[in-house]
Design an enzyme around this catalytic site. Structure first.
Site, PDB file in Angstrom:
ATOM      1  N   ARG A  91       9.436  67.339  54.055  1.00 43.42           N
ATOM      2  CA  ARG A  91      10.531  66.930  53.174  1.00 43.42           C
ATOM      3  C   ARG A  91      11.221  65.690  53.731  1.00 43.42           C
ATOM      4  NH1 ARG A  91      15.690  68.013  52.244  1.00 43.42           N
ATOM      5  NH2 ARG A  91      15.975  69.297  54.084  1.00 43.42           N
ATOM      6  N   ARG A 125      31.374  63.348  58.562  1.00 41.42           N
ATOM      7  CA  ARG A 125      31.988  63.076  59.869  1.00 41.42           C
ATOM      8  C   ARG A 125      33.500  63.172  59.847  1.00 41.42           C
ATOM      9  NH1 ARG A 125      28.912  58.516  60.008  1.00 41.42           N
ATOM     10  NH2 ARG A 125      30.676  57.140  59.640  1.00 41.42           N
ATOM     11  N   TYR A 146      30.026  59.440  41.740  1.00 43.99           N
ATOM     12  CA  TYR A 146      30.097  60.079  40.414  1.00 43.99           C
ATOM     13  C   TYR A 146      29.095  59.368  39.523  1.00 43.99           C
ATOM     14  CZ  TYR A 146      32.521  62.131  36.370  1.00 43.99           C
ATOM     15  OH  TYR A 146      32.820  62.822  35.226  1.00 43.99           O
ATOM     16  N   ARG A 199      21.787  71.586  32.946  1.00 40.23           N
ATOM     17  CA  ARG A 199      21.852  70.335  32.152  1.00 40.23           C
ATOM     18  C   ARG A 199      22.730  69.375  32.938  1.00 40.23           C
ATOM     19  NH1 ARG A 199      25.757  67.338  31.104  1.00 40.23           N
ATOM     20  NH2 ARG A 199      27.023  68.408  29.570  1.00 40.23           N
ATOM     21  N   LYS A 217      32.237  65.850  41.311  1.00 43.21           N
ATOM     22  CA  LYS A 217      33.452  66.169  40.537  1.00 43.21           C
ATOM     23  C   LYS A 217      34.593  66.511  41.494  1.00 43.21           C
ATOM     24  CE  LYS A 217      31.890  66.134  36.148  1.00 43.21           C
ATOM     25  NZ  LYS A 217      32.473  65.544  34.943  1.00 43.21           N
ATOM     26  N   GLU A 288      30.620  73.421  34.987  1.00 42.84           N
ATOM     27  CA  GLU A 288      30.111  72.061  34.808  1.00 42.84           C
ATOM     28  C   GLU A 288      28.621  72.059  34.514  1.00 42.84           C
ATOM     29  OE1 GLU A 288      32.353  69.399  35.119  1.00 42.84           O
ATOM     30  OE2 GLU A 288      30.714  68.323  34.166  1.00 42.84           O
ATOM     31  N   ASP A 289      28.248  71.356  33.504  1.00 45.24           N
ATOM     32  CA  ASP A 289      26.841  71.079  33.194  1.00 45.24           C
ATOM     33  C   ASP A 289      25.971  72.329  33.089  1.00 45.24           C
ATOM     34  OD1 ASP A 289      27.786  68.563  33.141  1.00 45.24           O
ATOM     35  OD2 ASP A 289      26.493  67.732  34.675  1.00 45.24           O
ATOM     36  N   ASP A 311      34.412  71.959  31.584  1.00 48.62           N
ATOM     37  CA  ASP A 311      34.712  70.527  31.553  1.00 48.62           C
ATOM     38  C   ASP A 311      33.972  69.817  30.425  1.00 48.62           C
ATOM     39  OD1 ASP A 311      35.618  68.029  32.487  1.00 48.62           O
ATOM     40  OD2 ASP A 311      33.780  67.752  33.643  1.00 48.62           O
ATOM     41  N   ASP A 312      32.699  70.164  30.228  1.00 48.27           N
ATOM     42  CA  ASP A 312      31.901  69.447  29.231  1.00 48.27           C
ATOM     43  C   ASP A 312      32.364  69.748  27.813  1.00 48.27           C
ATOM     44  OD1 ASP A 312      29.824  68.239  31.016  1.00 48.27           O
ATOM     45  OD2 ASP A 312      29.730  70.346  31.584  1.00 48.27           O
ATOM     46  N   ALA A 348      24.720  67.562  19.064  1.00 47.97           N
ATOM     47  CA  ALA A 348      25.458  68.781  18.722  1.00 47.97           C
ATOM     48  C   ALA A 348      25.277  69.808  19.826  1.00 47.97           C
ATOM     49  CB  ALA A 348      24.958  69.318  17.386  1.00 47.97           C
ATOM     50  N   ALA A 351      28.864  69.230  24.543  1.00 51.64           N
ATOM     51  CA  ALA A 351      29.863  68.167  24.496  1.00 51.64           C
ATOM     52  C   ALA A 351      30.170  67.793  23.043  1.00 51.64           C
ATOM     53  CB  ALA A 351      29.348  66.962  25.281  1.00 51.64           C
ATOM     54  N   ASN A 467      25.645  60.228  29.585  1.00 47.29           N
ATOM     55  CA  ASN A 467      25.466  59.805  30.981  1.00 47.29           C
ATOM     56  C   ASN A 467      24.082  60.211  31.472  1.00 47.29           C
ATOM     57  OD1 ASN A 467      28.200  58.938  31.268  1.00 47.29           O
ATOM     58  ND2 ASN A 467      28.784  61.079  31.345  1.00 47.29           N
ATOM     59  N   ASN A 512      35.258  59.001  29.732  1.00 47.52           N
ATOM     60  CA  ASN A 512      34.658  60.024  30.595  1.00 47.52           C
ATOM     61  C   ASN A 512      35.690  61.098  30.890  1.00 47.52           C
ATOM     62  OD1 ASN A 512      33.761  61.314  33.198  1.00 47.52           O
ATOM     63  ND2 ASN A 512      32.037  59.975  32.779  1.00 47.52           N
TER      64      ASN A 512
HETATM   65  N1  NAI Z   1      31.330  60.971  28.722  1.00 44.46           N
HETATM   66  C1  NAI Z   1      31.616  62.196  29.069  1.00 44.46           C
HETATM   67  O1  NAI Z   1      32.713  62.493  29.561  1.00 44.46           O
HETATM   68  C2  NAI Z   1      30.622  63.267  28.880  1.00 44.46           C
HETATM   69  C3  NAI Z   1      29.341  62.990  28.519  1.00 44.46           C
HETATM   70  N2  NAI Z   1      28.434  64.002  28.361  1.00 44.46           N
HETATM   71  C4  NAI Z   1      27.086  63.617  28.045  1.00 44.46           C
HETATM   72  O2  NAI Z   1      26.732  64.126  26.789  1.00 44.46           O
HETATM   73  C5  NAI Z   1      25.337  64.285  26.743  1.00 44.46           C
HETATM   74  C6  NAI Z   1      25.018  65.587  26.030  1.00 44.46           C
HETATM   75  O3  NAI Z   1      25.537  66.691  26.728  1.00 44.46           O
HETATM   76  P1  NAI Z   1      25.385  68.169  26.099  1.00 44.46           P
HETATM   77  O4  NAI Z   1      26.048  68.216  24.783  1.00 44.46           O
HETATM   78  O5  NAI Z   1      25.854  69.159  27.057  1.00 44.46           O
HETATM   79  O6  NAI Z   1      23.813  68.228  25.981  1.00 44.46           O
HETATM   80  P2  NAI Z   1      22.880  69.104  25.080  1.00 44.46           P
HETATM   81  O7  NAI Z   1      21.525  68.957  25.594  1.00 44.46           O
HETATM   82  O8  NAI Z   1      23.466  70.454  24.921  1.00 44.46           O
HETATM   83  O9  NAI Z   1      22.978  68.421  23.641  1.00 44.46           O
HETATM   84  C7  NAI Z   1      22.303  67.277  23.273  1.00 44.46           C
HETATM   85  C8  NAI Z   1      22.356  67.159  21.768  1.00 44.46           C
HETATM   86  O10 NAI Z   1      21.820  65.913  21.390  1.00 44.46           O
HETATM   87  C9  NAI Z   1      20.910  66.105  20.357  1.00 44.46           C
HETATM   88  N3  NAI Z   1      19.910  65.043  20.337  1.00 44.46           N
HETATM   89  C10 NAI Z   1      18.839  64.886  21.157  1.00 44.46           C
HETATM   90  N4  NAI Z   1      18.110  63.836  20.747  1.00 44.46           N
HETATM   91  C11 NAI Z   1      18.743  63.321  19.669  1.00 44.46           C
HETATM   92  C12 NAI Z   1      18.469  62.247  18.793  1.00 44.46           C
HETATM   93  N5  NAI Z   1      17.383  61.501  18.951  1.00 44.46           N
HETATM   94  N6  NAI Z   1      19.342  61.989  17.795  1.00 44.46           N
HETATM   95  C13 NAI Z   1      20.446  62.737  17.632  1.00 44.46           C
HETATM   96  N7  NAI Z   1      20.742  63.777  18.427  1.00 44.46           N
HETATM   97  C14 NAI Z   1      19.905  64.067  19.431  1.00 44.46           C
HETATM   98  C15 NAI Z   1      20.304  67.481  20.609  1.00 44.46           C
HETATM   99  O11 NAI Z   1      19.725  68.005  19.417  1.00 44.46           O
HETATM  100  C16 NAI Z   1      21.540  68.229  21.042  1.00 44.46           C
HETATM  101  O12 NAI Z   1      22.256  68.678  19.913  1.00 44.46           O
HETATM  102  C17 NAI Z   1      24.839  64.191  28.172  1.00 44.46           C
HETATM  103  O13 NAI Z   1      24.215  62.937  28.348  1.00 44.46           O
HETATM  104  C18 NAI Z   1      26.086  64.208  29.001  1.00 44.46           C
HETATM  105  O14 NAI Z   1      25.988  63.395  30.142  1.00 44.46           O
HETATM  106  C19 NAI Z   1      28.773  65.310  28.507  1.00 44.46           C
HETATM  107  C20 NAI Z   1      30.038  65.639  28.878  1.00 44.46           C
HETATM  108  C21 NAI Z   1      31.039  64.642  29.132  1.00 44.46           C
HETATM  109  C1  PYR Z   2      30.720  63.434  32.548  1.00 47.23           C
HETATM  110  C2  PYR Z   2      30.089  64.726  32.408  1.00 47.23           C
HETATM  111  O1  PYR Z   2      30.691  65.744  32.666  1.00 47.23           O
HETATM  112  C3  PYR Z   2      28.735  64.806  31.935  1.00 47.23           C
HETATM  113  O2  PYR Z   2      28.140  63.784  31.608  1.00 47.23           O
HETATM  114  O3  PYR Z   2      28.212  65.911  31.882  1.00 47.23           O
HETATM  115 MG    MG Z   3      29.441  67.410  32.834  1.00 41.54          MG
END
Ligand code: NAI
Ligand code: PYR
Ligand code: MG
Length: 626
Positions: A91, A125, A146, A199, A217, A288-289, A311-312, A348, A351, A467, A512
């Site tokens: 590793r 450290r 982050y 995720r 975080k 988270e996630d 958080d999400d 959907a 988030a 992200n 964010n």
């Molecule tokens: N900016 C922020 O503070 C935050 C950003 N996020 C980001 O949001 C994203 C999604 O997170 P989750 O909802 O938990 O993920 P998830 O995997 O549960 O949901 C993803 C969604 O996107 C849809 N999707 C996938 N491909 C698609 C396409 N081509 N067209 C339209 N929709 C599509 C899926 O069907 C699903 O409904 C991640 O990239 C995460 O990093 C999440 C939390 C906070």
């Molecule tokens: C920012 C955050 O929590 C996410 O992308 O999942």
């Molecule tokens: Mg998150």
């Protein structure tokens, strides 16, 4: 004196090891058939727990066997996969070689990872110095500890892992968690960030490697909210992984089984929650996630009985609401016009649905908070997932998305149908806002952005919130170049402002949840509320929305710069404390009991929050025997 006795202990250990080696050599040369137990004689240690893991003489890292882990109180302080000496070397070498390959093949990756490694070593450290560096250079280094770099770190965590940080509870620890939790050396823990790695950002299932996001975080909890770093605990719950690459990787540090599901999964999470709240009844747990499938279920399961939030789902929702209200103001309209906004959401998952629910409730509140208002607010949203526009004609629609499925008659009038593409939806709906939480990099293609040119808004808002950077639905360059400067742009990961020529700048906001979760956690801690209520979350979002001045908003600035994160976090925490007091949830913190809290005016609440934020300064140390 202590140093001297340590040295004595070390030198006696050295002697013993030497003796063992000599004895082994003599035995092997004198008689190969005549085996002796001399070589297996144990080494006596006078340390346990983290002290062992932090001692380079005794530490075996991931090679500690399960019995040794139990004997030495280190169960849970290491990833669960016990590695052989050979695997450890493999590793380490793979990691070393990867660095060479990256240095050759990609100029940017090794640079950010090298920065992360240097910061991480400082973290190991000297925590005080680490946080001082981070806080004083937060704009430069938050993208390292982050998003986006933390995503890369998680992807490579099995290679990057050196000194353990945080706790690991695995499916193998069922029935043991209540005792394992006492292996953590701190008697007080204020904040836990827990993930099951299913995720991580938009990078999918990274299994045990997801612990990196919990660590990142919590870095922000310390830097932004001033949570004492001795009282934070990153946690990874390893219930297996469905990532086939990790399952095949002999050097993966987690359990090499598929994920637990159903009741078995819930039992593990229940056991973890019971264990941590038994040892630390006042702790706050941030989920988270977790993949959407579990994010909502676990939130509903625990939110009325434990001090926890997701958080999400909830942090992201508040941040998006603040941005959406900012977008209304940036169009020169009053906030009360928010319920008139047409919003297309791509994604959907946990988030996206979190944002949709919160935005709908906010609209309904503005419209009088009646059932009719709630129903009418629904029609402001069009939700597109991987299968296209979600309508009532969709089979097996996810129950969390169902309330946002468009009625067939409605969409037929709009010239749309079930499964319509994002470009078709944008073209027909002409939305004020296009928001992406899809984890699908580049989804806001040229065609989609061209379609947005016909938005009925004077200043359409584009929120590619996914992200890390490569998952962003579009870049600011793409958005500004196609739509011109009269837009609002806010992305989940940081981008630089865009030079539009002639002295004009396209402002890139960072949308964010980092602008809310640290304040939600700190406010909950200091209020002593037993739960994180909807009202507390709403107060946090409204505080963030109000933080930006009219002048800034008109320039397209709808979120603060990260350099102001400590200040906004203090304000958010104060708003959360105030709301907890108003809802009669505040039970107090230390000497500030609920009665004292109720006597505070707004300025005093702010002062109380500020006075309880940890800052990185060296205290004078004195020695006292236990
Ligand atoms: N900016 C922020 O503070 C935050 C950003 N996020 C980001 O949001 C994203 C999604 O997170 P989750 O909802 O938990 O993920 P998830 O995997 O549960 O949901 C993803 C969604 O996107 C849809 N999707 C996938 N491909 C698609 C396409 N081509 N067209 C339209 N929709 C599509 C899926 O069907 C699903 O409904 C991640 O990239 C995460 O990093 C999440 C939390 C906070
Ligand atoms: C920012 C955050 O929590 C996410 O992308 O999942
Ligand atoms: Mg998150």
């Amino acid at each position: 004196m202590a140093n001297f006795s340590n040295q004595m202990r070390l030198s006696s250990t050295l002697l013993r090891r030497l003796h063992q080696r000599v004895a082994a050599a003599v035995n092997s040369s004198s008689s190969r058939n005549f085996t002796t137990t001399e070589g297996h004689r144990p080494t006596i240690v006078h340390k346990r727990s983290l002290d062992i893991l932090h001692d380079p003489w005794f530490n075996k890292g991931t090679a500690f066997s399960f019995t040794e882990r139990d004997r030495l109180h280190i169960r849970g302080l290491l990833p669960p996969n016990v590695m052989s000496f050979e695997q450890q070397i493999a590793r380490f070498m793979a990691d070393l070689k990867r660095l060479e390959v990256q240095a050759r093949d990609g100029p940017s990756d090794p640079y950010v990872l090298a920065k992360w490694r240097i910061l991480n070593r400082l973290h190991d450290r000297n925590e005080t110095l680490y946080y001082k560096v981070l806080m004083e250079n937060i704009e430069e280094y938050s993208p390292i500890v982050y998003t986006p770099t933390v995503g890369l770190v998680c992807q490579k965590y099995s290679g990057l892992f050196r000194r353990p940080r945080g706790m690991y509870f695995s499916a193998e620890d069922r029935g043991e968690m209540m005792s394992m939790v006492y292996n953590w050396p701190a008697d007080q823990v204020d904040m836990i960030v827990v993930t099951d790695g299913s995720r991580i950002l938009g990078l999918g299932d990274l299994g045990i490697q997801g612990i990196g996001i919990a660590i990142g975080k919590l870095d922000l909890y310390v830097a932004a909210a001033g949570i004492n770093p001795q009282r934070v605990l990153p946690v990874m719950i390893d219930v297996g992984t469905d990532n086939e690459n990790l399952l095949k990787d002999p050097l993966y540090l987690g359990l090499q089984d598929h994920r637990l599901d159903g009741e078995e999964y819930i039992e593990v999470i229940d056991e973890f929650m019971e264990a941590v709240f038994t040892r630390w009844p006042h702790v706050i747990v941030q989920f988270e996630d977790f993949q959407s499938k579990w994010a909502f279920k676990l939130l509903q399961r625990y939110r009325n009985n434990y001090r926890m939030f997701n958080d999400d789902v909830q942090g992201t929702a508040g941040v998006a609401i603040a941005g959406l209200l900012g977008a209304v103001r940036a169009q020169g309209r009053p906030m009360i016009d928010f319920p008139k906004m047409k919003i297309v959401v791509a994604g959907a998952g946990s988030a996206g649905i979190g944002v949709l629910n919160a935005a709908r409730k906010t609209m309904a509140r503005m419209l009088g908070n009646t059932e009719i208002a709630f129903e009418s607010a629904r029609s402001q949203f069009w939700v597109v997932d991987a299968k296209g526009l979600i309508t009532e004609a969709r089979e097996n629609v996810d129950p969390d998305a169902r309330p946002f499925a468009r009625k067939i008659k409605e969409i037929e009038r709009q010239g749309l149908s079930e499964g319509a593409t994002l470009a078709e939806v944008v073209r027909e709906v002409k939305p004020d806002v296009l928001l992406g939480l899809s984890a699908c990099g580049g989804l806001f293609s040229k065609e989609v952005l061209e379609a947005l040119k016909h938005s009925t808004s004077t200043r359409p808002a584009i929120f590619p919130m996914s992200n890390p950077t490569r998952n962003a639905e579009c870049t600011p360059e793409e958005a500004f170049s196609i739509l011109g400067e009269n837009i609002i742009f806010a992305s989940g990961s940081p981008f630089k402002d865009v030079d539009l020529g002639n002295g004009h700048v396209g402002h890139c906001n960072q949308a964010n949840n980092m602008f809310l979760f640290p304040g939600i956690g700190l406010g909950t801690l200091l209020s002593g509320s037993r739960i994180v209520s909807d009202g507390m979350l709403q107060a946090a979002a409204e505080c963030l929305a109000a933080y930006i001045t009219e002048e800034e908003v008109l320039k397209g600035i709808i979120y603060p710069s990260i350099s102001r994160i400590r200040d906004i976090t203090k304000e958010v925490a104060a708003a959360v404390v105030k709301e907890a007091i108003e809802e009669d949830l505040a039970e107090g913190y230390r000497e500030m009991d609920s009665r004292e809290l109720r006597k505070l005016d707004e300025a005093q609440i702010s002062e109380f929050v500020e006075n309880n934020m940890w800052s990185p300064d060296y205290p004078t140390l004195v020695y006292k025997k236990d």
